[in-house]
Scaffold this active site. Structure first.
Site, PDB file in Angstrom:
ATOM      1  N   TYR A 159      -2.067  -1.141  10.411  1.00  0.00           N
ATOM      2  CA  TYR A 159      -2.062  -1.263   8.950  1.00  0.00           C
ATOM      3  C   TYR A 159      -0.753  -0.727   8.376  1.00  0.00           C
ATOM      4  CZ  TYR A 159      -3.624  -0.855   4.102  1.00  0.00           C
ATOM      5  OH  TYR A 159      -3.727  -0.965   2.739  1.00  0.00           O
ATOM      6  N   SER A 182       0.872  -1.165   0.000  1.00  0.00           N
ATOM      7  CA  SER A 182       0.000   0.000   0.000  1.00  0.00           C
ATOM      8  C   SER A 182       0.907   1.212   0.000  1.00  0.00           C
ATOM      9  CB  SER A 182      -0.874   0.007   1.265  1.00  0.00           C
ATOM     10  OG  SER A 182      -1.446   1.279   1.509  1.00  0.00           O
TER      11      SER A 182
END
Length: 252
Positions: A156, A143
């Site tokens: 995350y 990401s």
């Protein structure tokens, strides 16, 4: 981009979003694709879409956080297809929207177990399979949160930074085996996961994020999938150990 006819590989998290788009894109290039997802019905749906287009797909329900589940899936696909040439490790989960000091250890462990340990487990069994085919390519979906911070998403961000580091480490260690490993770092993409997170945010998250992106919009799953296919293709034969940001110019 050249054909992948005669090649075989797998995509995790292939039941929806970027994973489904990736599985379809590989199949359209001629590859046989293992369609892996925690949701067996979603995996079947993706495999059916591939079959309707004349492609070859093998759906498998898979929990990437469970080592035996991963081992069985990779062994089954290697037997079914006669070997594996590529893997797109795309499955992952978001974290709860909260500050680090308000996050429970259980939530932290769950995100790290799926996103980082799950990627490790997949590569643990994929890399020997690729080696038995004298080489191949692995793409791990990280990401842009693996390259910089995202507010109120400590687990995350940590997990995706870990995926980037793990990909670079594997790229160096397995280059002598003719195996390329890269991390794919999408910007915000219009998927069901994004829509869920946006709904919880309670604001025009899509509009705000699009406005902050130089190209003026969010990515589509197909655009991210195209980058993954390229990284696994012969055209990227000298590309390994990178974290490829596909974000509409956001990092710039």
């Amino acid at each position: 981009m050249s054909s992948l006819t005669g090649k075989a590989g797998l995509v995790t998290g292939a039941g929806s979003g970027i994973g489904r788009a990736g599985a379809l894109a590989f199949a359209r290039r001629g590859a046989a694709v293992g369609v892996l997802d925690l949701d067996a019905r979603s995996a079947e749906e993706t495999a059916t879409l591939i079959a309707k287009e004349g492609g070859t797909a093998e759906p498998i329900d898979l929990d990437i956080s469970d080592e035996q589940s991963v081992q069985r899936a990779v062994a089954h696909l290697e037997e079914t297809f006669g070997g594996l040439d590529f893997a797109l490790n795309n499955a992952g989960i978001p974290s709860t929207n909260r500050e680090l000091t308000e996050m429970s250890a259980e939530d932290w462990d769950r995100v790290l177990r799926v996103n980082l340990t799950g990627t490790f487990l997949c590569m643990k069994y994929e890399l020997p399979a690729l080696k038995r085919r004298s080489g191949g390519a692995v793409v791990n979906t990280a990401s842009n949160g693996g390259l910089y911070s995202i507010p109120h998403a400590p687990a995350y961000v940590a997990s995706k930074h870990g995926v980037v580091g793990l990909s670079k480490a594997a790229a160096v260690d397995y280059a002598p085996d003719n195996i390329r490993v890269n991390a794919l770092c999408p910007g915000l993409t219009r998927t069901a996961t994004f829509d869920t997170v946006a709904a919880l945010a309670g604001a025009d998250m899509a509009g705000q994020q699009a406005a902050a992106t130089p190209l003026g919009r969010l990515a589509t799953p197909e655009e991210i999938a195209a980058a993954a296919v390229w990284l696994c293709s012969p055209e990227a034969s000298y590309v390994t150990g990178i974290a490829l940001s596909v974000d509409g110019g956001r990092r710039a």
